[in-house]
Enzyme design. Structure first.
Site, PDB file in Angstrom:
ATOM      1  N   ARG A 180       0.830  -1.209   0.000  1.00  0.00           N
ATOM      2  CA  ARG A 180       0.000   0.000   0.000  1.00  0.00           C
ATOM      3  C   ARG A 180       0.866   1.261   0.000  1.00  0.00           C
ATOM      4  O   ARG A 180       0.588   2.207  -0.740  1.00  0.00           O
ATOM      5  CB  ARG A 180      -0.962   0.016   1.193  1.00  0.00           C
ATOM      6  CG  ARG A 180      -2.073  -1.029   1.055  1.00  0.00           C
ATOM      7  CD  ARG A 180      -2.995  -1.040   2.246  1.00  0.00           C
ATOM      8  NE  ARG A 180      -2.228  -1.332   3.444  1.00  0.00           N
ATOM      9  CZ  ARG A 180      -2.566  -0.948   4.669  1.00  0.00           C
ATOM     10  NH1 ARG A 180      -3.666  -0.266   4.879  1.00  0.00           N
ATOM     11  NH2 ARG A 180      -1.812  -1.267   5.705  1.00  0.00           N
TER      12      ARG A 180
ATOM     13  N   ASN B 232      -6.239  -2.797   1.589  1.00  0.00           N
ATOM     14  CA  ASN B 232      -6.168  -4.249   1.754  1.00  0.00           C
ATOM     15  C   ASN B 232      -7.587  -4.797   1.820  1.00  0.00           C
ATOM     16  O   ASN B 232      -8.423  -4.255   2.546  1.00  0.00           O
ATOM     17  CB  ASN B 232      -5.444  -4.628   3.057  1.00  0.00           C
ATOM     18  CG  ASN B 232      -3.944  -4.515   2.952  1.00  0.00           C
ATOM     19  OD1 ASN B 232      -3.371  -4.456   1.869  1.00  0.00           O
ATOM     20  ND2 ASN B 232      -3.288  -4.470   4.098  1.00  0.00           N
TER      21      ASN B 232
END
Length: 97
Positions: free
Chosen positions: A26, A44
């Site tokens: 990320r 996620n």
């Protein structure tokens, strides 16, 4: 690519599969998106994938998609699925969720 393609505003949604959680993915995606001047988010998912939503010029979104498919990402990406849409707007910056 024509100048019209570069100026066209789009929304890219991409889902990354593989070993993509818990490896800095990320943060890496957010960094690439900010470098390209895109707005959106990276998240996620409960099923182990990472979801990327990015809005900006088609050219910059295509560059981000190409980066997601390289072997220099953290972890190990086994596949990326993409969907293209009209931009919805209202996004500020690029967030990590």
């Amino acid at each position: 690519m024509t100048s019209d393609d570069a100026a066209e505003q789009v929304r890219l949604t991409a889902w990354m599969r593989g070993r993509v959680q818990g490896v800095g993915m990320r943060w890496w995606v957010r960094s690439r998106a900010l470098e390209l001047g895109l707005r959106g988010s990276v998240t996620n998912l409960d099923d182990g994938r990472v979801s990327v939503v990015a809005e900006g010029s088609r050219e910059m979104c295509e560059r981000l998609l190409a980066a997601l498919r390289t072997d220099v990402t953290p972890g190990h990406v086994t596949g990326v699925t993409e969907r293209w849409d009209e931009p919805r707007g209202g996004l500020i910056g690029f967030t990590q969720r």
